[in-house]
Design an enzyme around this catalytic site. Structure first.
Site, PDB file in Angstrom:
ATOM      1  N   GLU A 153       0.809  -1.231   0.000  1.00 26.63           N
ATOM      2  CA  GLU A 153       0.000   0.000   0.000  1.00 26.63           C
ATOM      3  C   GLU A 153       0.840   1.278   0.000  1.00 26.63           C
ATOM      4  O   GLU A 153       0.579   2.200   0.776  1.00 26.63           O
ATOM      5  CB  GLU A 153      -0.969  -0.014   1.195  1.00 26.63           C
ATOM      6  CG  GLU A 153      -1.876  -1.237   1.197  1.00 26.63           C
ATOM      7  CD  GLU A 153      -2.806  -1.308   2.405  1.00 26.63           C
ATOM      8  OE1 GLU A 153      -2.694  -0.460   3.308  1.00 26.63           O
ATOM      9  OE2 GLU A 153      -3.653  -2.223   2.440  1.00 26.63           O
ATOM     10  N   GLU A 259      -5.981 -10.925  -1.355  1.00 28.56           N
ATOM     11  CA  GLU A 259      -6.713 -10.795  -0.080  1.00 28.56           C
ATOM     12  C   GLU A 259      -8.215 -10.774  -0.362  1.00 28.56           C
ATOM     13  O   GLU A 259      -8.928  -9.840   0.036  1.00 28.56           O
ATOM     14  CB  GLU A 259      -6.295  -9.521   0.663  1.00 28.56           C
ATOM     15  CG  GLU A 259      -4.797  -9.409   0.872  1.00 28.56           C
ATOM     16  CD  GLU A 259      -4.369  -8.170   1.658  1.00 28.56           C
ATOM     17  OE1 GLU A 259      -5.215  -7.460   2.234  1.00 28.56           O
ATOM     18  OE2 GLU A 259      -3.151  -7.914   1.692  1.00 28.56           O
TER      19      GLU A 259
HETATM   20  C1  XIL Z   1      -5.574  -6.801   8.351  1.00 29.92           C
HETATM   21  C2  XIL Z   1      -5.834  -8.036   9.208  1.00 29.92           C
HETATM   22  O1  XIL Z   1      -6.759  -8.836   8.542  1.00 29.92           O
HETATM   23  C3  XIL Z   1      -6.353  -7.636  10.565  1.00 29.92           C
HETATM   24  O2  XIL Z   1      -6.430  -8.754  11.420  1.00 29.92           O
HETATM   25  C4  XIL Z   1      -5.443  -6.565  11.184  1.00 29.92           C
HETATM   26  O3  XIL Z   1      -6.006  -6.112  12.389  1.00 29.92           O
HETATM   27  C5  XIL Z   1      -5.246  -5.415  10.238  1.00 29.92           C
HETATM   28  O4  XIL Z   1      -4.728  -5.895   9.011  1.00 29.92           O
HETATM   29  N1  XIL Z   1      -4.661  -4.893   3.724  1.00 29.92           N
HETATM   30  C6  XIL Z   1      -3.611  -5.714   4.067  1.00 29.92           C
HETATM   31  C7  XIL Z   1      -3.746  -6.658   5.205  1.00 29.92           C
HETATM   32  O5  XIL Z   1      -2.608  -5.730   3.356  1.00 29.92           O
HETATM   33  O6  XIL Z   1      -2.532  -6.876   5.860  1.00 29.92           O
HETATM   34  C8  XIL Z   1      -4.795  -6.189   6.176  1.00 29.92           C
HETATM   35  O7  XIL Z   1      -4.960  -7.214   7.159  1.00 29.92           O
HETATM   36  C9  XIL Z   1      -6.084  -5.873   5.476  1.00 29.92           C
HETATM   37  C10 XIL Z   1      -5.895  -4.766   4.464  1.00 29.92           C
END
Ligand code: XIL
Length: 353
Positions: A153, A259
């Protein structure tokens, strides 16, 4: 009387056929897809028997949802703690799964000590610490993970340029490229990804990412793929998704749908997943898999779901409401979305042939 043995063995045969039928393995995602199918996990959840059984049998790839992030593995300046990440790797090894590393550098989820001291570091100090961190982590997991999200990001939320994170402020716009180089120095073979959200929904963000990728490729900065997070709603534009796939394929990069979760409760008013929403979710899942299936083999990296069961999704907290965004319901039962994945594999394959 003489028929009795015949009937009893026939009975036995029937019992065997029926019980065999019941035992016969159902199709698993990992054996149906010709690319890795992944799930984001935590060591705590993997310690639960039911959970481990499904995570181990359905999926061929594992991502640590949190424990390979700096918050967990960066204990202090030049001190690292790989214990939680190692347990995830051990699970994957036991289940013949690949591990995707997530993530080396991110403006979120940093350890407390770093958050508290980062402003006081000058550029050279921060760069040296970050380089040592990347070198150490990537070396530790060398041969154990197939890939890393190097910087997560790094593009601004709106997509119109670099995110103005503390890394960018202290290290300059080109820090992403240098992080890729540091990762490559530590492991010549691991695949290096740039990972971000809204890649398929914000054309301006996609453009900014592609400009960065083009620049990397022109300068010989190592990059092997792009992770499209795919935290999406039922309103995803498939044209935009297809366009993003095409543009990344043109650059000869691997694509990780890294994701995936599909929100079904945009207003936050639903008390349950309605049949209608479940069906829309199934259909959208099928379309996404179909389009992914149709990109060239060498550009497919994996499709990874951001959790196993609806009730454990990060989105409940992140959006403030249940979203029922994943493949399995709270009781580990497959949802229509699971069938959607299989449907997409089939329709995608038909077109391929
Ligand atoms: C999220 C996790 O799912 C949560 O458990 C944590 O509290 C915050 O991070 N983008 C990403 C992930 O790249 O690492 C994130 O994961 C969600 C958004």
């Amino acid at each position: 009387m003489r028929l009795f043995p015949f009937f009893s063995s026939l009975g036995l045969l029937l019992v065997m056929i029926i019980s065999n039928g019941l035992d016969s393995p159902e199709p698993r995602l990992r054996s149906m897809a010709n690319f890795p199918v992944g799930v984001a996990v935590s060591p705590q959840r993997l310690a639960q028997t039911d959970y481990a059984q499904i995570a181990g049998s359905e999926f061929s790839s594992i991502t640590a949802e949190n424990v390979m992030k700096p918050q967990y593995s960066w204990a202090a300046e030049r001190e690292y703690d790989f214990s939680a990440g190692d347990s995830v790797v051990a699970f994957a090894e036991n289940h013949n799964q690949q591990v995707h590393g997530h993530t080396l550098v991110w403006h979120m989820m940093q350890p407390k000590w770093l958050r508290e001291s980062i402003d006081s570091y000058d550029s050279a100090t921060l760069e040296n610490l970050l380089r040592d961190y990347i070198h150490s982590v990537v070396k530790h997991y060398r041969g154990k993970v197939v890939s890393w999200d190097v910087v997560n990001e790094a593009i601004a939320a709106e997509g119109d340029g670099m995110r103005n994170s503390v890394y960018r402020q202290k290290l300059g716009d080109d820090y992403v490229a240098r992080c890729h180089q540091y990762a490559r120095e530590a492991d010549p073979d691991v695949l290096l990804f740039y990972n971000d959200y809204s890649v398929a929904t914000n054309p301006e963000k996609l453009k900014t990412i592609l400009t960065m990728v083009d620049d990397f490729q022109a300068r010989g900065i190592p990059i092997d793929g792009v992770g499209m997070q795919m935290h999406i709603g039922l309103d995803l534009s498939l044209d935009n998704f297809q366009y993003a796939l095409d543009e990344i394929v043109k650059r000869n990069l691997k694509i990780h749908l890294s994701e995936v979760d599909i929100r079904t409760n945009p207003e936050g008013t639903a008390g349950m997943l309605t049949e209608e929403a479940a069906q829309q979710q199934q259909e959208l899942m099928a379309e996404i898999v179909r389009l992914y299936q149709q990109i060239p083999e060498q550009n497919k990296f994996a499709i990874t779901f951001w959790g196993l069961r609806d009730n454990e999704s990060w989105l409940t907290q992140n959006t403030g409401n249940p979203q029922w965004p994943l493949l399995f319901d709270d009781n580990f039962s497959k949802k229509p979305m699971y069938q959607g994945f299989l449907d997409g594999l089939e329709t995608g394959q038909t077109k391929l042939n």
